[in-house]
Design an enzyme around this catalytic site. Structure first.
Site, short mmCIF file in Angstrom:
data_model
loop_
_atom_site.label_atom_id
_atom_site.label_comp_id
_atom_site.label_asym_id
_atom_site.label_seq_id
_atom_site.Cartn_x
_atom_site.Cartn_y
_atom_site.Cartn_z
N HIS A 306 0.85 -1.18 0.00
CA HIS A 306 0.00 0.00 0.00
C HIS A 306 0.89 1.23 0.00
O HIS A 306 1.97 1.23 0.60
CB HIS A 306 -0.91 0.01 1.24
CG HIS A 306 -2.05 0.97 1.16
ND1 HIS A 306 -1.91 2.30 1.46
CD2 HIS A 306 -3.34 0.80 0.80
CE1 HIS A 306 -3.07 2.91 1.30
NE2 HIS A 306 -3.96 2.03 0.90
N ASP A 364 -7.90 -4.76 -0.36
CA ASP A 364 -8.40 -5.15 -1.67
C ASP A 364 -8.21 -6.64 -1.94
O ASP A 364 -8.95 -7.24 -2.71
CB ASP A 364 -7.70 -4.34 -2.77
CG ASP A 364 -7.86 -2.85 -2.56
OD1 ASP A 364 -9.01 -2.40 -2.43
OD2 ASP A 364 -6.84 -2.14 -2.51
#
Length: 430
Positions: A306, A364
């Site tokens: 991320h 995700d």
């Protein structure tokens, strides 16, 4: 907010710059007067080292894997609260009392209907139109129907616009889904809670009675909480930038939806699911791990790492548990995608390459599997993200409007084009 100062030496000049400290997190160097004192700008592509505003809403510590909404850990909110309670918290700064929550829930529920003429908008779209394309158009069009809540200088109108968007976003999202699959629209029912109402609008059909599965409703509600806000990300910054010009709130949220559509932002869970489908079976994972490590191979593992979190994404832990709850409830025990996901996660957490680069699974990675199991097509994943993030966008937009120091956004640039040159006629050009 306390402040100290630092000295910056530029050529033969020494410039004193204020250093501001927040309640938690890194301090910032105030460079707002730098150009006036030195004739220079700063250069920060992506604004990754620049604080564009002061905010009291969300705090992230990417190194420690911390996410706080108004000071409350995301884990506690997702475990013990519900989405509308989180909405109240983000908008007003405190968790609601029982009376405040009942009133807030009532007001949101009574705003879920959309103007009946909105139905005509959908007939103008092709049946195979991407639901996000429909959402960008329809949310922006809300300003054409609700003129009584577009005056951003009126606190009451701002409040009404906020309620309308939080309430109507699920209705519009469900309409986009129904239109996409060729089924009739389902109107909201006031006796249902926010997330159950949304599930019914998406999956009920006139031919039979629809009963909301409480496990799925709770799982989706948790997904909404996890996506409600995430500090000054690309779409939130877009909403703030649009709002800084004085644009009406519906237009600002439509701008946020447009930004969220990008695969590097809201489309990441859809990309992660497509990657798992491409891998197909656990025995092919080593092949794709090798491809991911190969600098000359364009393949990238989606759902890992991320831009902010340099540790495990705190939302991913919650999503992992939620994914298993949904699959168990639906009786999906041998899902090939989950098999690939679990195996890939274990390898990535132990493989020296991923550990060294801190490429941990993010939200995700799991949310795509969960939404697919619930029956949502991949084209709806980003729409659900937009539905959840609407409250964060509104809270950030409201905070910006009420900030007396806010100005219209105007980033600077480092110009690297041609210097001044004179025009010559076509006949004179070689």
């Amino acid at each position: 907010m306390s402040s100290t100062s630092s000295m910056l030496n530029v050529d033969d000049k020494s410039v004193e710059l204020a250093v501001k400290e927040g309640t938690i997190g890194p301090s910032v160097v105030d460079i707002s007067k730098l150009y006036g004192q030195t004739g220079m700008f700063t250069y920060d592509p992506g604004f990754t080292s620049t604080a564009a505003c002061e905010s009291k809403i969300t705090y992230i510590d990417g190194d420690k894997g911390v996410l706080l909404y108004r000071g409350f850990p995301i884990e506690q909110l997702a475990e013990h609260g519900d989405f509308l309670e989180t909405c109240y918290l983000l908008l007003y700064g405190e968790l609601p009392t029982a009376a405040q929550k009942a009133d807030f829930d009532y007001r949101v529920t009574r705003h879920t209907m959309v103007h009946d003429q909105m139905n005509r908008f959908f007939t103008g779209f092709r049946r195979d139109a991407h639901p996000m394309a429909i959402m960008v158009g329809c949310v922006g069009a809300l300003s054409a129907f609700y003129h009584d809540s577009t005056d951003i200088s009126d606190p009451h109108q701002r409040m009404v616009a906020s309620m309308r968007m939080i309430a109507k976003m699920p209705t519009l999202a469900a309409m986009a889904y129904k239109y996409h699959v060729g089924q009739p629209f389902v109107y909201p029912q006031n006796e249902l809670d926010y997330t159950s109402n949304f599930l019914r609008m998406c999956f009920a059909v006139p031919a039979e009675e629809y009963k909301v599965n409480p496990v799925l409703a709770r799982a989706l509600d948790r997904i909404f909480i996890l996506h409600a806000d995430h500090e000054q990300n690309a779409s939130t910054s877009t909403v703030r930038l649009a709002g800084s010009s004085g644009a009406n709130p519906f237009a600002c949220i439509a701008a946020g939806i447009a930004c969220l559509w990008g695969p590097a932002h809201g489309g990441a869970n859809e990309a992660a699911l497509k990657m798992l489908e491409e891998i197909g079976t656990p025995d092919r994972i080593p092949e794709y791990i090798a491809k991911a490590k190969d600098k000359n191979d364009p393949f990238r593992l989606m759902g890992f790492g991320h831009r902010v979190y340099k540790n495990y994404d705190p939302r991913a832990r919650i999503m992992q548990k939620t994914t298993h709850e949904v699959l168990n409830e639906l009786g999906i025990k041998d899902d090939p995608l989950l098999d690939v996901a679990v195996e890939l996660e274990q390898i990535a957490l132990k493989d020296e390459y991923f550990v060294e680069k801190k490429l941990y699974p993010n939200i995700d990675f799991y949310s795509g599997i969960t939404l697919k199991a619930m029956g949502f097509p991949t084209s709806m994943f980003t729409v659900l993200f937009a539905l959840a993030r609407t409250v964060g966008w509104i809270a950030q937009w409201s905070e910006m409007i009420e900030d007396p120091s806010q100005r219209i956004g105007r980033p600077r640039q480092l110009y690297v084009g041609s210097p001044r040159r004179d025009y010559v006629t076509v006949a004179q050009r070689g």
